[in-house]
Design an enzyme around this catalytic site. Structure first.
Site, PDB file in Angstrom:
ATOM      1  N   GLU A 200       0.998  -1.068   0.101  1.00 24.09           N
ATOM      2  CA  GLU A 200      -0.118  -0.074   0.071  1.00 24.09           C
ATOM      3  C   GLU A 200       0.770   0.873   0.358  1.00 24.09           C
ATOM      4  OE1 GLU A 200      -3.196  -0.462   2.764  1.00 24.09           O
ATOM      5  OE2 GLU A 200      -4.312  -0.881   1.628  1.00 24.09           O
ATOM      6  N   GLU A 269      -6.792  -7.373  -0.669  1.00 27.01           N
ATOM      7  CA  GLU A 269      -7.502  -7.382   1.375  1.00 27.01           C
ATOM      8  C   GLU A 269      -9.362  -7.585   0.648  1.00 27.01           C
ATOM      9  OE1 GLU A 269      -4.737  -4.950   3.537  1.00 27.01           O
ATOM     10  OE2 GLU A 269      -3.145  -5.617   2.803  1.00 27.01           O
TER      11      GLU A 269
HETATM   12  C1  GAL Z   1      -3.888  -2.114   5.505  1.00 29.82           C
HETATM   13  C2  GAL Z   1      -2.787  -2.402   5.012  1.00 29.82           C
HETATM   14  C3  GAL Z   1      -2.827  -4.178   6.480  1.00 29.82           C
HETATM   15  C4  GAL Z   1      -3.795  -3.725   7.211  1.00 29.82           C
HETATM   16  C5  GAL Z   1      -5.042  -3.251   7.071  1.00 29.82           C
HETATM   17  C6  GAL Z   1      -5.944  -3.406   8.550  1.00 29.82           C
HETATM   18  O1  GAL Z   1      -4.346  -0.916   5.028  1.00 29.82           O
HETATM   19  O2  GAL Z   1      -2.410  -3.531   3.831  1.00 29.82           O
HETATM   20  O3  GAL Z   1      -1.281  -4.196   6.476  1.00 29.82           O
HETATM   21  O4  GAL Z   1      -3.054  -2.941   7.670  1.00 29.82           O
HETATM   22  O5  GAL Z   1      -5.047  -2.192   6.546  1.00 29.82           O
HETATM   23  O6  GAL Z   1      -5.871  -3.881   8.891  1.00 29.82           O
END
Ligand code: GAL
Length: 858
Positions: A200, A269
């Protein structure tokens, strides 16, 4: 022939079953004298539509499990539950600070045994997506960076900086080498089909300017040069250079498009809930919304989707990031912190995965044709030759709709997608849950055996931690120091100590003003706690506090204990935000209105606690005091007790209600920071959560006004049958005799299925095959294979109301429901009952009916 042998050995690393298969193939290949690469070692590639494994486009469902957030003993079960839930891929970050706590000294043991984890995934026949980072965010201490990295001269993190790039490349290459040595890449016959570099960066790269751009280009070519034989991704990186695939993270990714029409649309994600903070409410994400988001993604051309998290687990030790990330990393994931499947989340998503897989051949054959039959309605058709699959979506967040498609009418509840694997019949609607739900409960040992903790333990012993400077390695320095640079995160604690001579101000009431970069503070005047404070989120966790104090004649000691509570893991330049009392520190309100700025005085510093240096956490050494009265509700006490392991095989937890804040160790293993006095605010929760409409991490919170976390997981594998040692360091004051041990288990199984529900996904097409019309079915299954349904607490067919654990009869109910359900279910590990008037008769003609059941398993 020689080459064939070499290649064949390269690919001898799959599971035992797969190995046998490979050997057979190999013999055939040998006999036929054909070069074996493509048969034995999978090629992984991509085109605009999907990842290609051995040249075939694949629809892949993935889920994140972070190996250090559970134990190796838990991994096989978690992975099997993931496979049973319909996953194809397990995604994990690689945690640099776990593996290289000291520069050049590696740790791949126990929970850090990455190779064992990857092999466990392979043994289950699943693929791996290895997100090396090595910056990972992940609510993990310092985003995964080891602290020593910060002290390399001239280093600047995550930018075009030679010292940083050299270390990042060295660690990334180290991991790739280990994976290659173990033959774990798909290109070698292993399970790893994908890798990630960075994480990110695109979300926070603005402040890094042109140097950030060069860095990302460098990271891409560095990764590619490592020659893993499988594709690399960068998430949230719209400018990811070719051949790196840029992927999406978020609650919804249906609108995302990759930065080239040669790359597939991938979602790395999909947040299944959100992380818990100390001082925060518990986030919950309704499964109807997750299923809607996933279906929308596949509807609009996605072919790879990963749940973050599928099992969240636990932030043991001091691994949680922050500040203030809780020890539980449950995440409201489909498998809960303890490894118990969370229903109906796990089950509904499993049904969704089956429904999507029924469409796979059509999905991979073509791009969707998308049309909109009305406002916020969308139809996507994947049609080529004899294959046809369709997705019908209603994006309205409050109105149901009827959609006409191919001459048929389809009812679409608001905020839902219907999936039609044959472009005609609906196999699943994301808002209609067929899966059973479950209530899990915590049973304390005392409530089971009717014995208090004091009886189940052999009592408590204790040691006081001195207030202020007590260690030989303390040092003095003019002025106030930044904490992380001083402690290098060896401990959460840094003492700032000063003596001031104030002859004229004896007995006077004054105010101590302290400004700190965070994260928390306890201030002692002349050995007594005068006040505590903690930083606030909106100001990078900095704190600014006025503490009323009373001074004595002459010498006054000021001991300030500054605490970090998990190092920052996210944001531009998060690594140098800093912590600790950087000042000013001012005595205000002295006689005659004087103020004295203490910031530039000569302060004495102590990193960490005396008890930490003495290794009290193991429980073995030290002068444990068990004779005099046990101190209660006093700060800075180390406590120790012995306890017997809670009986049975259910996961174990400790309820720390009664304690303040600190860290706990079981048999020398840190189970994490505990902080049951840190409570969720009031007014940010919703009693009922409407899944319709866009989700945000604060939309559906629970637990308002209550401690953010009272239960702390103790993995069973850390326990012995007897003589287990629990050690606590209590920082603010608590009563350890109030602590209880217990187990987590499923208390009730429930299901509520209406006569307008679809038949189970497994029964797809069974009516066309059998000629019999299949209707909705209520199914229950005990969580453990060796359990049977022992009682039916509630059963009602008609218009039952309420929720699991709290069902009640509505206006209309058939008196046949209870005996029918009992007959079908009691004594079996699972049961299914058709939900129709054929089964139950019709207690109220013309009214929509449903069947609600609550049962228990033993
Ligand atoms: C995203 C990040 C993850 C985790 C998630 C929130 O931005 O890539 O590693 O932090 O947010 O749980």
């Amino acid at each position: 022939m020689y080459r064939l042998k070499a290649k064949a050995r390269l690919c001898f690393v799959l599971t035992r079953g797969a190995m046998r298969r490979n050997q057979i193939v190999l013999v055939l290949v040998w006999v036929m004298g054909i070069y074996a690469t493509t048969l034995l070692c999978a090629t992984v590639d991509y085109d605009h539509r999907a990842l290609l494994i051995d040249g075939k486009r694949r629809v892949l469902i993935s889920g994140s499990i972070h190996y250090p957030r559970s134990t190796p003993e838990m991994w096989p079960d978690l992975i099997q539950k993931s496979k049973d839930g319909g996953l194809d891929v397990i995604e994990t970050y690689v945690f640099w600070n776990q593996h290289e706590p000291v520069r050049g000294q590696y740790n791949f043991e126990g929970r850090n045994d990455l190779v064992r984890f990857v092999k466990a995934v392979a043994a289950a026949g699943l693929y791996v997506h290895l997100r090396i980072g090595p910056y990972v965010c992940a609510e993990w201490n310092y985003g995964g960076f080891p602290l020593w990295l910060h002290f390399i001269p001239g280093i600047k993190f995550r930018t075009n900086n030679e010292p940083f790039k050299a270390e990042m490349k060295r660690f990334t290459a180290k991991i790739v080498d280990i994976m290659k040595q173990e033959k774990l890449y798909a290109s070698q016959g292993g399970p790893i089909i994908l890798s990630q570099i960075e994480n990110e960066y695109g979300n926070i790269d603005g402040p890094y300017g042109a140097a950030g751009k060069s860095y990302i280009n460098w990271a891409a070519s560095m990764a590619t040069s490592l020659d893993t034989g499988v594709p690399w991704v960068m998430c949230q990186q719209a400018d990811a250079p070719d051949p790196i695939i840029n992927t999406c993270n978020g609650f919804y990714c249906d609108q995302f498009t990759p930065n080239s029409n040669k790359k597939p649309k991938m979602w790395t994600e999909n947040w299944t809930g959100w992380f818990l903070s100390f001082g925060g409410a518990t986030p919950r994400r309704p499964v109807e919304d997750i299923a809607f988001a996933v279906a929308r993604f596949f509807q609009r051309g996605g072919t790879f989707q990963n749940y973050y998290m599928y099992h969240g687990g636990t932030n043991f030790d001091r691994t949680s990031g922050g500040p203030f990330i809780a020890t539980s990393y449950d995440y409201d994931a489909p498998i809960d912190e303890y490894g118990i499947i969370r229903q109906p989340k796990w089950g509904h998503l499993k049904d969704l995965h089956k429904a999507i897989k029924l469409c796979e051949e059509a999905l991979i054959a073509t791009d969707p044709t998308i049309s909109s039959p009305g406002p916020k309605l969308e139809v996507a058709v994947y049609k080529t030759g004899d294959k046809c699959a369709a997705f019908l979506a209603n994006d309205n967040d409050n109105s149901d709709a009827t959609v006409k498609f191919n001459g048929n009418s389809y009812q679409l509840p608001a905020w839902s997608v219907s999936i039609l694997p044959d472009c005609k019949n609906v196999v699943l609607n994301t808002a209609k849950i067929n899966s059973a739900s479950m209530i899990s409960s915590f049973t304390t040992e005392s409530s089971k055996a009717d014995t208090s903790l004091e009886a189940s333990t052999s009592g408590w012993s204790w040691i006081s931690e001195p207030v202020g400077i007590s260690k030989a390695d303390s040092f003095a320095k003019i002025g106030l120091v930044e904490q992380i640079n001083t402690t290098a995160d060896r401990s959460d604690y840094l003492w700032y100590s000063l003596s001031v001579d104030l002859q004229d101000d004896a007995g006077s009431q004054a105010v101590l003003h302290v400004e700190s970069l965070g994260h928390a503070l306890h201030a002692f005047i002349n050995g007594k706690l005068a006040g505590s404070s903690q930083g606030i989120n909106s100001n990078k966790h900095a704190l600014n506090v006025d503490i009323p104090i009373t001074l004595v004649a002459g010498k006054n000691t000021i001991d300030l204990l500054s605490l970090t509570v998990g190092l920052q893991n996210y944001g531009s330049f998060f690594d140098i935000w800093g912590a600790g009392i950087t000042g000013p520190v001012i005595l205000k309100g002295l006689k005659n209105g004087n103020t004295v700025d203490l910031s530039s005085q000569k302060w004495t510093y102590q990193v960490g606690l005396k008890g930490e240096d003495l290794g009290l956490s193991s429980g073995s050494s030290g002068q444990w005091n068990s004779q005099s009265t046990l101190p209660k509700n006093q700060p800075f006490i180390w406590y120790k007790t012995n306890f017997a392991v809670p009986s049975g095989s259910n996961p174990v937890a400790i309820d720390f209600t009664g304690m303040g804040k600190g860290e706990a160790w079981v048999n020398g293993q840190s189970i994490g920071r505990y902080w049951p006095t840190s409570a969720a605010p009031n007014g940010v929760c919703s009693d009922s959560c409407n899944y319709r409409g866009p989700y945000t991490s604060t939309k559906c919170q629970t637990n308002c006004g209550k401690p953010s976390q009272t239960l702390y997981h103790v993995p069973r594998s850390w326990l012995k049958p007897d003589g287990n040692i629990l050690v606590l360091f209590e920082e603010s004051g608590g009563d350890p005799t109030k602590i209880s041990f217990g187990t987590k288990q499923v208390a009730s199984l429930c299901a509520h299925i209406s006569d307008s529900h679809l038949p189970p996904v497994e029964m797809w097409n069974s009516d066309t095959k059998s000629g019999k019309k299949v209707g909705p079915v209520l199914s229950l299954k005990c969580p453990h294979q060796d359990q049977v349904i022992s009682s039916v607490k509630f059963a009602s067919y008609g218009t039952p109301l309420g929720t699991c654990g709290d069902y009640y009869h509505g206006r209309c109910s058939s008196n046949k429901a209870m005996p029918i359900v009992q007959k079908a279910c009691i004594g079996s590990s699972s049961c299914s009952v058709g939900v129709s008037t054929d089964t139950f008769g019709d207690p109220c003609k013309g009214v929509a009916k449903s069947l609600a059941v609550e049962a228990t398993c033993t």
